[in-house]
Design a protein around this motif. Structure first.
Motif, PDB file in Angstrom:
ATOM      1  N   SER A  11      31.476 -54.831 -33.885  1.00 19.51           N
ATOM      2  CA  SER A  11      32.085 -56.074 -34.336  1.00 19.51           C
ATOM      3  C   SER A  11      33.351 -55.684 -35.092  1.00 19.51           C
ATOM      4  O   SER A  11      33.351 -55.543 -36.321  1.00 19.51           O
ATOM      5  N   VAL A  12      34.415 -55.496 -34.342  1.00 26.39           N
ATOM      6  CA  VAL A  12      35.677 -54.981 -34.890  1.00 26.39           C
ATOM      7  C   VAL A  12      36.306 -55.996 -35.840  1.00 26.39           C
ATOM      8  O   VAL A  12      36.398 -57.179 -35.526  1.00 26.39           O
ATOM      9  N   ARG A  41      34.575 -58.266 -20.495  1.00 23.58           N
ATOM     10  CA  ARG A  41      35.091 -58.100 -19.133  1.00 23.58           C
ATOM     11  C   ARG A  41      33.982 -57.753 -18.137  1.00 23.58           C
ATOM     12  O   ARG A  41      34.006 -58.183 -16.996  1.00 23.58           O
ATOM     13  N   MET A  42      33.022 -56.974 -18.577  1.00 24.89           N
ATOM     14  CA  MET A  42      31.982 -56.487 -17.668  1.00 24.89           C
ATOM     15  C   MET A  42      30.734 -57.375 -17.719  1.00 24.89           C
ATOM     16  O   MET A  42      30.320 -57.819 -18.777  1.00 24.89           O
ATOM     17  N   TRP A  58      24.698 -55.672 -33.593  1.00 27.75           N
ATOM     18  CA  TRP A  58      26.082 -55.605 -34.051  1.00 27.75           C
ATOM     19  C   TRP A  58      26.305 -54.423 -34.976  1.00 27.75           C
ATOM     20  O   TRP A  58      25.594 -54.258 -35.974  1.00 27.75           O
ATOM     21  N   VAL A  59      27.307 -53.611 -34.638  1.00 34.07           N
ATOM     22  CA  VAL A  59      27.740 -52.491 -35.481  1.00 34.07           C
ATOM     23  C   VAL A  59      28.904 -52.998 -36.320  1.00 34.07           C
ATOM     24  O   VAL A  59      29.945 -53.381 -35.792  1.00 34.07           O
ATOM     25  N   PRO A 103      32.071 -44.968 -33.257  1.00 35.97           N
ATOM     26  CA  PRO A 103      32.820 -45.943 -32.450  1.00 35.97           C
ATOM     27  C   PRO A 103      32.684 -45.672 -30.954  1.00 35.97           C
ATOM     28  O   PRO A 103      32.540 -44.531 -30.525  1.00 35.97           O
ATOM     29  N   PHE A 104      32.721 -46.730 -30.180  1.00 36.84           N
ATOM     30  CA  PHE A 104      32.681 -46.645 -28.716  1.00 36.84           C
ATOM     31  C   PHE A 104      33.378 -47.880 -28.162  1.00 36.84           C
ATOM     32  O   PHE A 104      33.584 -48.863 -28.862  1.00 36.84           O
ATOM     33  N   GLN A 105      33.734 -47.821 -26.902  1.00 42.18           N
ATOM     34  CA  GLN A 105      34.408 -48.936 -26.238  1.00 42.18           C
ATOM     35  C   GLN A 105      33.382 -49.888 -25.618  1.00 42.18           C
ATOM     36  O   GLN A 105      32.350 -49.446 -25.124  1.00 42.18           O
ATOM     37  N   GLY A 106      33.674 -51.169 -25.629  1.00 40.46           N
ATOM     38  CA  GLY A 106      32.837 -52.146 -24.941  1.00 40.46           C
ATOM     39  C   GLY A 106      31.459 -52.264 -25.546  1.00 40.46           C
ATOM     40  O   GLY A 106      31.286 -52.183 -26.751  1.00 40.46           O
ATOM     41  N   TRP A 107      30.462 -52.471 -24.706  1.00 36.08           N
ATOM     42  CA  TRP A 107      29.081 -52.535 -25.154  1.00 36.08           C
ATOM     43  C   TRP A 107      28.281 -51.477 -24.405  1.00 36.08           C
ATOM     44  O   TRP A 107      28.717 -50.946 -23.399  1.00 36.08           O
TER      45      TRP A 107
END
Length: 143
Positions: A11-12, A41-42, A58-59, A103-107
Motif C-alpha cells: 500500500s504505497v 493490470r493483471m 496490505w504491506v 518491497p516488490f512490484q504488483g501483487w
C-alpha cells in the motif's frame, strides 16, 4: 490443505491502517456500489481459489498490518482501452500480526499457512506501534 489463496500487496504512500481506510472511502477508490477496490493490470490466474475465501494482505511501510476479504473481481476498461482487474474488497479491515516484507512490484500470491494471523480481540484495542518500530521488531523476529 486449504482451498483458497490470498494476495499480498504494497500500500504505497499509506501511513497506517487508518490512512488506508480513509483512502478507500474516496469515490475514485470505490466501485459504483460503494465498495473499496484496488485496480491492477493483471488478472489473477487463480481467481477461483481467491474468491473461495481469500483476502488481500496490505504491506504498509514494509510491514503486513491488515487484510481485507476479496469479494469479487470486476473488469475495468482503462481510458487506453486496456482491460484491467478491479479487486473488490470487503470494507472491513482486519488487523493482523505484523510481518516484515521487502518491497516488490504488483501483487503476489500468499498461501494461507504463510499468512499472518488476525489479532485477537484484546490486541485489537491496543494502540498500534509506530511503523518504524514495528518494522524493526519484525526484522529481528519479535513481532
Amino acid at each position: 490443505m486449504e482451498n483458497y489463496i490470498n494476495l499480498i500487496k504494497l500500500s504505497v504512500g499509506t501511513e497506517d491502517v487508518d490512512n488506508l481506510a480513509l483512502w478507500q472511502k474516496m469515490p475514485h477508490a470505490q466501485t459504483p456500489d460503494g465498495l473499496p477496490r484496488h485496480v491492477t493490470r493483471m488478472w489473477p490466474k487463480r481467481e477461483a481459489e481467491l474468491l473461495n475465501g481469500g483476502s488481500i494482505y496490505w504491506v504498509i511501510k514494509g510491514v503486513i498490518q491488515c487484510r481485507q476479504r476479496v469479494l469479487r473481481l470486476d473488469e475495468v476498461m482503462g481510458q487506453d482501452g486496456i482491460r484491467r482487474c478491479a479487486i473488490v474488497l470487503d470494507p472491513e479491515l482486519h488487523r493482523t500480526a505484523q510481518a516484515l516484507r521487502r518491497p516488490f512490484q504488483g501483487w503476489r500470491y500468499l498461501k494461507p499457512e504463510d499468512s499472518p494471523a488476525d489479532l485477537t480481540a484484546t490486541r485489537k484495542t491496543e494502540e498500534p506501534l509506530p511503523a518504524e518500530l514495528s518494522a524493526a521488531l519484525a526484522e529481528i523476529g519479535v513481532l
